[in-house]
Design a protein around this motif. Sequence first.
Motif, PDB file in Angstrom:
ATOM      1  N   GLY A 167     -15.490 -13.599  11.456  1.00  0.00           N
ATOM      2  CA  GLY A 167     -14.626 -14.012  10.355  1.00  0.00           C
ATOM      3  C   GLY A 167     -14.558 -13.041   9.202  1.00  0.00           C
ATOM      4  N   ILE A 168     -15.455 -12.055   9.150  1.00  0.00           N
ATOM      5  CA  ILE A 168     -15.458 -11.087   8.049  1.00  0.00           C
ATOM      6  C   ILE A 168     -15.160  -9.703   8.623  1.00  0.00           C
ATOM      7  N   PRO A 169     -14.071  -9.080   8.219  1.00  0.00           N
ATOM      8  CA  PRO A 169     -13.703  -7.771   8.786  1.00  0.00           C
ATOM      9  C   PRO A 169     -14.741  -6.699   8.501  1.00  0.00           C
ATOM     10  N   ALA A 170     -14.719  -5.677   9.332  1.00  0.00           N
ATOM     11  CA  ALA A 170     -15.708  -4.598   9.239  1.00  0.00           C
ATOM     12  C   ALA A 170     -15.595  -3.808   7.949  1.00  0.00           C
ATOM     13  N   TYR A 171     -14.423  -3.822   7.286  1.00  0.00           N
ATOM     14  CA  TYR A 171     -14.315  -3.075   6.029  1.00  0.00           C
ATOM     15  C   TYR A 171     -15.136  -3.726   4.922  1.00  0.00           C
ATOM     16  N   ARG A 172     -15.513  -4.998   5.123  1.00  0.00           N
ATOM     17  CA  ARG A 172     -16.422  -5.662   4.193  1.00  0.00           C
ATOM     18  C   ARG A 172     -17.838  -5.717   4.745  1.00  0.00           C
ATOM     19  N   MET A 173     -17.984  -5.941   6.049  1.00  0.00           N
ATOM     20  CA  MET A 173     -19.306  -6.051   6.668  1.00  0.00           C
ATOM     21  C   MET A 173     -19.360  -5.173   7.907  1.00  0.00           C
ATOM     22  N   PRO A 174     -19.774  -3.905   7.759  1.00  0.00           N
ATOM     23  CA  PRO A 174     -19.861  -3.019   8.931  1.00  0.00           C
ATOM     24  C   PRO A 174     -20.835  -3.567   9.965  1.00  0.00           C
ATOM     25  N   ARG A 175     -20.484  -3.408  11.219  1.00  0.00           N
ATOM     26  CA  ARG A 175     -21.238  -4.053  12.295  1.00  0.00           C
ATOM     27  C   ARG A 175     -22.611  -3.435  12.517  1.00  0.00           C
ATOM     28  N   LYS A 176     -22.788  -2.181  12.194  1.00  0.00           N
ATOM     29  CA  LYS A 176     -24.090  -1.546  12.388  1.00  0.00           C
ATOM     30  C   LYS A 176     -25.158  -2.255  11.572  1.00  0.00           C
ATOM     31  N   GLU A 177     -24.896  -2.444  10.288  1.00  0.00           N
ATOM     32  CA  GLU A 177     -25.876  -3.100   9.423  1.00  0.00           C
ATOM     33  C   GLU A 177     -26.039  -4.568   9.794  1.00  0.00           C
ATOM     34  N   LEU A 178     -24.946  -5.222  10.157  1.00  0.00           N
ATOM     35  CA  LEU A 178     -25.030  -6.615  10.587  1.00  0.00           C
ATOM     36  C   LEU A 178     -25.943  -6.745  11.799  1.00  0.00           C
ATOM     37  N   ASN A 179     -25.706  -5.919  12.797  1.00  0.00           N
ATOM     38  CA  ASN A 179     -26.491  -6.011  14.032  1.00  0.00           C
ATOM     39  C   ASN A 179     -27.961  -5.676  13.805  1.00  0.00           C
ATOM     40  N   GLN A 180     -28.234  -4.746  12.898  1.00  0.00           N
ATOM     41  CA  GLN A 180     -29.627  -4.371  12.641  1.00  0.00           C
ATOM     42  C   GLN A 180     -30.398  -5.513  11.982  1.00  0.00           C
ATOM     43  N   GLU A 181     -29.747  -6.226  11.062  1.00  0.00           N
ATOM     44  CA  GLU A 181     -30.474  -7.316  10.411  1.00  0.00           C
ATOM     45  C   GLU A 181     -30.642  -8.507  11.358  1.00  0.00           C
ATOM     46  N   VAL A 182     -29.694  -8.724  12.255  1.00  0.00           N
ATOM     47  CA  VAL A 182     -29.867  -9.754  13.288  1.00  0.00           C
ATOM     48  C   VAL A 182     -31.001  -9.365  14.232  1.00  0.00           C
ATOM     49  N   GLN A 183     -31.050  -8.079  14.594  1.00  0.00           N
ATOM     50  CA  GLN A 183     -32.075  -7.605  15.513  1.00  0.00           C
ATOM     51  C   GLN A 183     -33.474  -7.787  14.928  1.00  0.00           C
ATOM     52  N   ARG A 184     -33.587  -7.719  13.612  1.00  0.00           N
ATOM     53  CA  ARG A 184     -34.895  -7.906  12.986  1.00  0.00           C
ATOM     54  C   ARG A 184     -35.456  -9.287  13.315  1.00  0.00           C
ATOM     55  N   VAL A 185     -34.599 -10.298  13.321  1.00  0.00           N
ATOM     56  CA  VAL A 185     -35.043 -11.654  13.655  1.00  0.00           C
ATOM     57  C   VAL A 185     -35.494 -11.722  15.114  1.00  0.00           C
ATOM     58  N   VAL A 186     -34.774 -11.013  15.980  1.00  0.00           N
ATOM     59  CA  VAL A 186     -35.157 -10.947  17.397  1.00  0.00           C
ATOM     60  C   VAL A 186     -36.506 -10.245  17.540  1.00  0.00           C
ATOM     61  N   ASP A 187     -36.675  -9.149  16.819  1.00  0.00           N
ATOM     62  CA  ASP A 187     -37.929  -8.393  16.893  1.00  0.00           C
ATOM     63  C   ASP A 187     -39.117  -9.219  16.412  1.00  0.00           C
ATOM     64  N   MET A 188     -38.869 -10.187  15.547  1.00  0.00           N
ATOM     65  CA  MET A 188     -39.938 -11.056  15.068  1.00  0.00           C
ATOM     66  C   MET A 188     -40.322 -12.101  16.109  1.00  0.00           C
ATOM     67  N   GLY A 189     -39.485 -12.271  17.138  1.00  0.00           N
ATOM     68  CA  GLY A 189     -39.849 -13.198  18.208  1.00  0.00           C
ATOM     69  C   GLY A 189     -38.795 -14.224  18.577  1.00  0.00           C
ATOM     70  N   ALA A 190     -37.671 -14.268  17.843  1.00  0.00           N
ATOM     71  CA  ALA A 190     -36.629 -15.233  18.182  1.00  0.00           C
ATOM     72  C   ALA A 190     -35.956 -14.848  19.498  1.00  0.00           C
ATOM     73  N   VAL A 191     -35.764 -15.814  20.368  1.00  0.00           N
ATOM     74  CA  VAL A 191     -35.081 -15.599  21.645  1.00  0.00           C
ATOM     75  C   VAL A 191     -33.661 -16.147  21.507  1.00  0.00           C
ATOM     76  N   ILE A 192     -32.670 -15.281  21.664  1.00  0.00           N
ATOM     77  CA  ILE A 192     -31.279 -15.700  21.531  1.00  0.00           C
ATOM     78  C   ILE A 192     -30.598 -15.658  22.892  1.00  0.00           C
ATOM     79  N   THR A 193     -30.069 -16.781  23.323  1.00  0.00           N
ATOM     80  CA  THR A 193     -29.320 -16.853  24.574  1.00  0.00           C
ATOM     81  C   THR A 193     -27.834 -16.947  24.227  1.00  0.00           C
ATOM     82  N   LEU A 194     -27.066 -15.917  24.585  1.00  0.00           N
ATOM     83  CA  LEU A 194     -25.647 -15.858  24.267  1.00  0.00           C
ATOM     84  C   LEU A 194     -24.814 -16.520  25.360  1.00  0.00           C
ATOM     85  N   ASN A 195     -23.546 -16.798  25.020  1.00  0.00           N
ATOM     86  CA  ASN A 195     -22.612 -17.433  25.965  1.00  0.00           C
ATOM     87  C   ASN A 195     -23.183 -18.724  26.551  1.00  0.00           C
ATOM     88  N   HIS A 196     -23.902 -19.445  25.726  1.00  0.00           N
ATOM     89  CA  HIS A 196     -24.539 -20.692  26.161  1.00  0.00           C
ATOM     90  C   HIS A 196     -24.094 -21.815  25.231  1.00  0.00           C
TER      91      HIS A 196
END
Length: 548
Positions: A167-196
């Motif tokens: 919902g937020i275009p990349a000119y406001r929220m670039p995907r690199k930084e978005l994905n890195q901060e999401v990945q931090r939660v995964v690295d802490m131990g969260a298991v994310i199952t996509l397309n579920h």
Amino acid sequence: MTSKKYMTGNLDLTKHDAGTGAHRSRKPVYMDFLPPCNHACPAGEDIQAWLALAQAGEYEAAWQKLLENNPFPAIHGRVCYHPCETACNRAYTDQEVSIHAVERFLGDLAMEKGWQPQFDAPPGGKRVLIIGAGPSGLSAAYHLIRLGHTVEIREAGPVAGGMIHFGIPAYRMPRKELNQEVQRVVDMGAVITLNHRVDDVEKERIEGGFDAVFIAVGAHLSKNIDIPSRDARKMLDAVSFLKSVENGEDLHLGRRVAIYGGGNTAMDAARTATRLGCEAVIIYRRDRDNMPAHDFEAEEALEEGVKINWLRTIKEIDNTTMTVEVMELDENGRPQPTGKTETLEADALIMAVGQDTDTGFLKQVEGIEFDWDGTVIVGPNMMTGAEGIFAGGDMVPSERSVTIATGHGKKAARYINAWLRGDSYQPAAKHPIVEHDKLHLWYSTEAPKRAQGELSPEQRLDGFEEILQGYSEKEALFEARRCLSCGNCFECDGCYGSCPEDAIIKLGKGKRYLYDYDKCTGCASCFEQCPCHAIEMVSEDAVQADQE
């Protein structure tokens, strides 16, 4: 004749008549008040605390302090509409502190340096299922992990991030930084199952052996609006449009696109359409002063060539021709029809009149109740009517934003943790808010906030490159140091230097001060010299009553 104002103001002797003499009636007490920025933050950040660390150049410590409440500083430093700055007392001096820009600096620096969250998770945690990998679900996962629990997230979409991603275009929220901060939660131990997609919550809970569930499905469904149409060309909703662009689909919109709505999503849809080479025009039934979108969004849209037809509503569509009626606002600011109509040509129409949350899959869960708009009713502890099932973000009745959703995730995590451990969670009592009229700014500083670099309107239309460029270290340091530390001592030595009785004892850096009440006369000199109102004059009788 006006007198020149010097560094130290004229004494107001009327403030001293009740405080000096042989018998002291009032005494000064060091106190902590609530800064208005902290109070206004939907994510519950201790803004003043991390700004203080940043202004000392302790950037990693500032980032760690920030992460105690908000796991996504690089995201929020870009997409949050920073109500903290609207509340900032510095605006009465020159300009508000650009808090979001310093937050973004810390978030980006952390990714550059590879910093990791530091915390001690208590043992004895349980298993929690989170439905939805948007800001609320990810925030809840992050905080639950810090609280010692095991977390699994089920996400119906192909990527994590929810409406931040789609919902937020990349000119406001670039995907690199978005994905890195999401990945931090995964690295802490969260298991994310996509397309579920979860259709049966109880079944998912039992089969996965989960002790609690947090539901945080975003508002992905476009609201319906009835517009009479004959052979309408291309019509699509704004969320679907933004998702299709994100996925790289060729939409064949034509030369001219109309966007119906006046919110931030409408502005994003229009600005995205211009980047696809279309001529974009927004149709909105109110005027600019009454639009739900933030004014800077409209300003940037206009800079990029988007046309906005205020006080207009679509009455009928015939092929590529739209009949729009001119509106006028009544005394209550509500749009009223005038009977006057105009025609507008457009090859496609994007509907941006709001979104709903799909809560239909919860109808079968016994105990869950719904509000009139389909949102889920929860108690003060974020729990639904079904024991052990909590909900937050767009799922519950509230304003909708990334920051509010993130705050819901943190709040829910704390209540879920208490429920799982057979305990109760009581938020700490808040100190009184210190407004601007409480400050004693005897010094005068003219240091307006630093503007962030940005692309010109012409450069923006070349693609989806991020518009705002962020702060350099020098700029971030300067901006952090503009904070007035409202309501909390920052050891300026104003009280220490002003005391005529040497009744104030310095305890050392970071330890503040102590009063020697055997020497203190209650003259209030320290109170008047404290710029941030970290000292209060208290009745001697009241102090004695408290001690008894």
